[in-house]
Write a protein that holds these residues in place. Structure first.
Motif, PDB file in Angstrom:
ATOM      1  N   ARG B 213       0.848  -1.250   0.039  1.00  0.00           N
ATOM      2  CA  ARG B 213      -0.104  -0.025  -0.089  1.00  0.00           C
ATOM      3  C   ARG B 213       0.758   1.338  -0.065  1.00  0.00           C
ATOM      4  O   ARG B 213       0.590   2.290  -0.713  1.00  0.00           O
ATOM      5  N   SER B 214       1.907   1.014   0.705  1.00  0.00           N
ATOM      6  CA  SER B 214       2.833   2.378   0.898  1.00  0.00           C
ATOM      7  C   SER B 214       3.507   2.665  -0.585  1.00  0.00           C
ATOM      8  O   SER B 214       3.819   3.777  -1.112  1.00  0.00           O
ATOM      9  N   ARG B 215       3.896   1.422  -1.428  1.00  0.00           N
ATOM     10  CA  ARG B 215       4.469   1.660  -2.481  1.00  0.00           C
ATOM     11  C   ARG B 215       3.562   2.361  -3.527  1.00  0.00           C
ATOM     12  O   ARG B 215       3.957   3.141  -4.247  1.00  0.00           O
ATOM     13  N   LYS B 216       2.128   1.956  -3.527  1.00  0.00           N
ATOM     14  CA  LYS B 216       1.324   2.389  -4.268  1.00  0.00           C
ATOM     15  C   LYS B 216       1.268   3.887  -4.149  1.00  0.00           C
ATOM     16  O   LYS B 216       0.554   4.819  -4.828  1.00  0.00           O
ATOM     17  N   ALA B 217       1.350   4.317  -3.001  1.00  0.00           N
ATOM     18  CA  ALA B 217       1.171   5.634  -2.623  1.00  0.00           C
ATOM     19  C   ALA B 217       2.650   6.583  -2.563  1.00  0.00           C
ATOM     20  O   ALA B 217       2.865   7.519  -2.111  1.00  0.00           O
ATOM     21  N   TYR B 218       3.562   6.002  -3.175  1.00  0.00           N
ATOM     22  CA  TYR B 218       5.020   6.538  -3.372  1.00  0.00           C
ATOM     23  C   TYR B 218       5.612   6.912  -1.980  1.00  0.00           C
ATOM     24  O   TYR B 218       6.439   7.780  -1.840  1.00  0.00           O
ATOM     25  N   ALA B 219       5.055   6.230  -0.740  1.00  0.00           N
ATOM     26  CA  ALA B 219       5.272   6.590   0.453  1.00  0.00           C
ATOM     27  C   ALA B 219       6.667   5.842   0.842  1.00  0.00           C
ATOM     28  O   ALA B 219       6.547   4.879   1.704  1.00  0.00           O
ATOM     29  N   VAL B 220       8.053   6.301   0.292  1.00  0.00           N
ATOM     30  CA  VAL B 220       9.065   5.392   0.534  1.00  0.00           C
ATOM     31  C   VAL B 220       9.375   5.322   2.076  1.00  0.00           C
ATOM     32  O   VAL B 220       9.883   4.336   2.387  1.00  0.00           O
ATOM     33  N   ASP B 221       8.903   6.494   2.759  1.00  0.00           N
ATOM     34  CA  ASP B 221       9.551   6.356   4.180  1.00  0.00           C
ATOM     35  C   ASP B 221       8.675   5.360   4.789  1.00  0.00           C
ATOM     36  O   ASP B 221       9.158   4.658   5.718  1.00  0.00           O
ATOM     37  N   GLN B 222       7.268   4.968   4.564  1.00  0.00           N
ATOM     38  CA  GLN B 222       6.842   4.122   4.958  1.00  0.00           C
ATOM     39  C   GLN B 222       7.070   2.606   4.673  1.00  0.00           C
ATOM     40  O   GLN B 222       7.110   1.690   5.734  1.00  0.00           O
ATOM     41  N   ILE B 223       7.350   2.501   3.440  1.00  0.00           N
ATOM     42  CA  ILE B 223       8.096   1.291   3.086  1.00  0.00           C
ATOM     43  C   ILE B 223       9.309   1.030   3.982  1.00  0.00           C
ATOM     44  O   ILE B 223       9.483  -0.135   4.276  1.00  0.00           O
ATOM     45  N   LEU B 224      10.254   1.894   4.077  1.00  0.00           N
ATOM     46  CA  LEU B 224      11.258   1.697   5.049  1.00  0.00           C
ATOM     47  C   LEU B 224      10.646   1.359   6.414  1.00  0.00           C
ATOM     48  O   LEU B 224      11.397   0.348   7.063  1.00  0.00           O
ATOM     49  N   VAL B 225       9.862   1.867   6.774  1.00  0.00           N
ATOM     50  CA  VAL B 225       9.129   1.598   8.331  1.00  0.00           C
ATOM     51  C   VAL B 225       8.892  -0.053   8.315  1.00  0.00           C
ATOM     52  O   VAL B 225       9.246  -0.768   9.345  1.00  0.00           O
ATOM     53  N   GLY B 226       8.387  -0.300   7.192  1.00  0.00           N
ATOM     54  CA  GLY B 226       7.793  -1.793   7.045  1.00  0.00           C
ATOM     55  C   GLY B 226       9.013  -2.843   7.181  1.00  0.00           C
ATOM     56  O   GLY B 226       9.016  -3.611   7.728  1.00  0.00           O
ATOM     57  N   VAL B 227      10.101  -2.269   6.357  1.00  0.00           N
ATOM     58  CA  VAL B 227      11.280  -3.190   6.153  1.00  0.00           C
ATOM     59  C   VAL B 227      11.759  -3.175   7.321  1.00  0.00           C
ATOM     60  O   VAL B 227      12.235  -4.320   7.911  1.00  0.00           O
ATOM     61  N   ILE B 228      12.115  -1.964   8.361  1.00  0.00           N
ATOM     62  CA  ILE B 228      12.552  -2.155   9.529  1.00  0.00           C
ATOM     63  C   ILE B 228      11.799  -3.097  10.625  1.00  0.00           C
ATOM     64  O   ILE B 228      12.179  -3.931  11.173  1.00  0.00           O
ATOM     65  N   ALA B 229      10.285  -3.024  10.565  1.00  0.00           N
ATOM     66  CA  ALA B 229       9.577  -3.938  11.056  1.00  0.00           C
ATOM     67  C   ALA B 229       9.615  -5.407  10.964  1.00  0.00           C
ATOM     68  O   ALA B 229       9.861  -6.113  11.608  1.00  0.00           O
ATOM     69  N   VAL B 230       9.984  -5.594   9.625  1.00  0.00           N
ATOM     70  CA  VAL B 230      10.304  -7.238   9.140  1.00  0.00           C
ATOM     71  C   VAL B 230      11.726  -7.632   9.777  1.00  0.00           C
ATOM     72  O   VAL B 230      11.612  -8.665  10.373  1.00  0.00           O
ATOM     73  N   ALA B 231      12.487  -6.749   9.676  1.00  0.00           N
ATOM     74  CA  ALA B 231      13.954  -7.082  10.155  1.00  0.00           C
ATOM     75  C   ALA B 231      14.006  -7.269  11.653  1.00  0.00           C
ATOM     76  O   ALA B 231      14.505  -8.215  12.242  1.00  0.00           O
ATOM     77  N   LEU B 232      13.213  -6.576  12.575  1.00  0.00           N
ATOM     78  CA  LEU B 232      13.088  -6.590  13.903  1.00  0.00           C
ATOM     79  C   LEU B 232      12.135  -7.937  14.173  1.00  0.00           C
ATOM     80  O   LEU B 232      12.583  -8.652  15.368  1.00  0.00           O
ATOM     81  N   LEU B 233      11.148  -8.042  13.630  1.00  0.00           N
ATOM     82  CA  LEU B 233      10.214  -9.316  13.891  1.00  0.00           C
ATOM     83  C   LEU B 233      11.339 -10.535  13.695  1.00  0.00           C
ATOM     84  O   LEU B 233      11.082 -11.607  14.285  1.00  0.00           O
TER      85      LEU B 233
END
Lengths: 258, 270
Positions: B213-233
């Protein structure tokens, strides 16, 4: 496999517990070298027999053949005969390997009772006996420890304790103290000679000890079989008096060509 | 300097410093080059995005975590059971092993579209995909641990009069537990990734959905939030499996952590 009549039910002190005749062992398929060549031996209840010989002369193979543990790659030739006393349908033997073979995931107490458990001994009675032997083996207080927390000497004593607790009539010890430093080894030997291992079983037992240490053999055994090889042959049998026999020692060293 | 302070320096202070340095360089570079936020947002912007999405993020994290944990359990149980079957019944093993290996030549994520087609859009296809990913390493390490059971230990059991059954119960099975848990630790690192990839394709909730969803909104900052969450998980799961491994093998010397660091201490302090 022949069963000696009576050894199962009666305590016949002095009865033959193991006998081998024309025991020849080679590599399966007959391609490799002969490991044991025409070996004969007989062990009676109440005896402590040591087997000495140079490295690679087949001492361990002889012991394995008696324990029924020849690896699949080795085979005894057609004329070979080994009779070992049986009890409850199984060989009445307990074998102790060169390395201690303790299960790393069991505490000392549980490792000690392994032999008794496999032999199907009464659990409560075995535990009473184990508690007593932990004391005599100098392992009291180590019951809850893991094997890796024990010193080399303690591990060997624990492995020996496990072998004794199986309460078999024939104990087969394959260089039980190899790899220990000289001081620990000497201490273990004097301890073992005081222990009266042959007398630990009520049913009349015997010990066969494989070693390459002549002093160890003279100190512990009543009779020393000398092997040469390869191929392994029994060249002589020397009787010793308990507790350091200088004459027997000299004779053995001479036989071994040292 | 005493040993404790030295340990804190090495294990906490230095790593934190290097991470902070990286973030600083990143922040400075984005500002100096005046990069657009939809190309590469500055760390400060990513932090703001994390705060902004704090109300929706927990639900996505919960979905992905549930898929990963359920899949991990399912895959571990299936892998261990099949390993047992293969070792106990060698003929079954001979028949099944090539099949098992064959399924593993297909990367499991490639199967995601099929699983979604067959199992729907909910939790199930994601759990199945994670389980498939986990299954193989667990199966392989449990099988090899049981087969390579120390021959010395097997001989000890036989030399005390034990039969093949005794060898299985006393030596092989306990060895298999160690093997299976070791495989589980390898498997744990893949679980969250597998769940996220399945979520990319279909689903209403999960970190994969959040990132798409973040990608479709071009919200790269949110994508990075998701990536960090994946790493932490992932780190969380690997840590949890590590704890399980310790609990399952209490007899192992704790050599890996403490003596290693004390070796460093002794070798480096004159």
């Amino acid at each position: 496999m022949t069963t000696f009549p009576g050894t199962d039910r009666h305590d016949r002190r002095g009865g033959v517990l193991a006998e081998a005749d024309r025991l020849t062992v080679g590599v399966r398929g007959g391609t490799g070298p002969t490991i044991l060549d025409d070996v004969a031996l007989s062990v009676r209840a109440g005896e402590f027999v040591a087997v000495v010989g140079p490295s690679g002369c087949g001492k361990s193979t002889l012991l394995r053949a008696m324990a029924g543990l020849l690896p699949p790659s080795l085979v005894a030739s057609g004329g070979a005969r080994i009779d070992v006393a049986t009890g409850g349908g199984r060989r009445d033997v307990a074998w102790m390997p060169q390395r201690d073979g303790l299960l790393p995931w069991r505490r000392a107490w549980s490792n000690a009772l392994l032999g008794a458990r496999i032999a199907g001994r009464d659990v409560a009675a075995s535990e009473v006996r184990a508690a007593e032997l932990f004391e005599r083996f100098g392992l009291a207080g180590a019951e809850r420890r893991w094997p890796h927390e024990l010193s080399g000497g303690m591990r060997r004593r624990l492995a020996l304790l496990r072998t004794v607790l199986a309460d078999r009539r024939l104990l087969l010890l394959d260089e039980p103290f190899s790899g220990l430093d000289a001081l620990t080894r000497r201490r273990m030997n004097s301890w073992l000679s005081d222990l009266d291992l042959v007398g630990t079983s009520t049913r009349g037992s015997a010990v066969v000890l494989v070693t390459h240490d002549v002093d160890e053999a003279v100190l512990l055994a009543d009779r020393v079989l000398v092997m040469s090889g390869p191929p392994g042959r029994v060249v002589d049998s020397v009787a010793t008096r308990k507790g350091g026999d200088g004459q027997a020692r000299r004779r053995l060293l001479e036989l071994l060509g040292v | 300097m005493d040993a404790l302070a030295y340990g804190v320096t090495r294990r906490v202070l230095l790593p934190v410093t290097s991470v902070l340095a990286l973030l600083l360089v990143w922040e400075a570079a984005v500002r100096a080059l005046d990069l657009a936020p939809f190309v590469l947002p500055a760390p400060s912007r990513v932090a703001q995005a994390a705060v902004r999405t704090a109300d929706v993020l927990p639900a996505h994290v919960a979905t992905t975590l549930a898929e990963a944990v359920l899949g991990l359990l399912l895959g571990a149980v299936a892998g261990t059971l099949l390993a047992l079957g293969v070792v106990l019944r060698p003929r079954v093993g001979d028949a099944l092993e090539p099949l098992v290996l064959l399924t593993q030549t297909v990367p499991t994520v490639v199967l995601a579209p099929l699983l979604i087609l067959w199992a729907g859009f909910g939790l199930l296809p994601k759990v199945l995909l994670v389980a498939l990913t986990v299954f193989f390493p667990v199966f392989v390490s449990a099988t090899s641990a049981m087969r390579s059971a120390d021959t010395d230990l097997l001989d000890v059991v036989a030399g005390l009069g034990g039969h093949a059954r005794d060898q299985l119960v006393i030596v092989r099975l306990p060895g298999a537990v160690t093997g299976a848990v070791a495989g589980l630790r390898v498997a744990a690192t893949y679980t969250v990734g597998a769940a996220v990839v399945a979520e990319y394709l279909a689903g209403q909730s999960g970190l994969g959905v959040f990132i798409q969803r973040s990608r479709k909104a071009y919200a790269v900052d949110q994508i990075l939030v998701g990536v960090i969450a994946v790493a932490l998980l992932t780190a969380l799961l690997v840590g949890a499996v590590g704890l399980i491994e310790r609990a399952a093998t209490p007899w192992r010397p704790r050599a890996a952590s403490t003596p290693a660091s004390s070796r460093h201490l002794t070798s480096e302090i004159p």
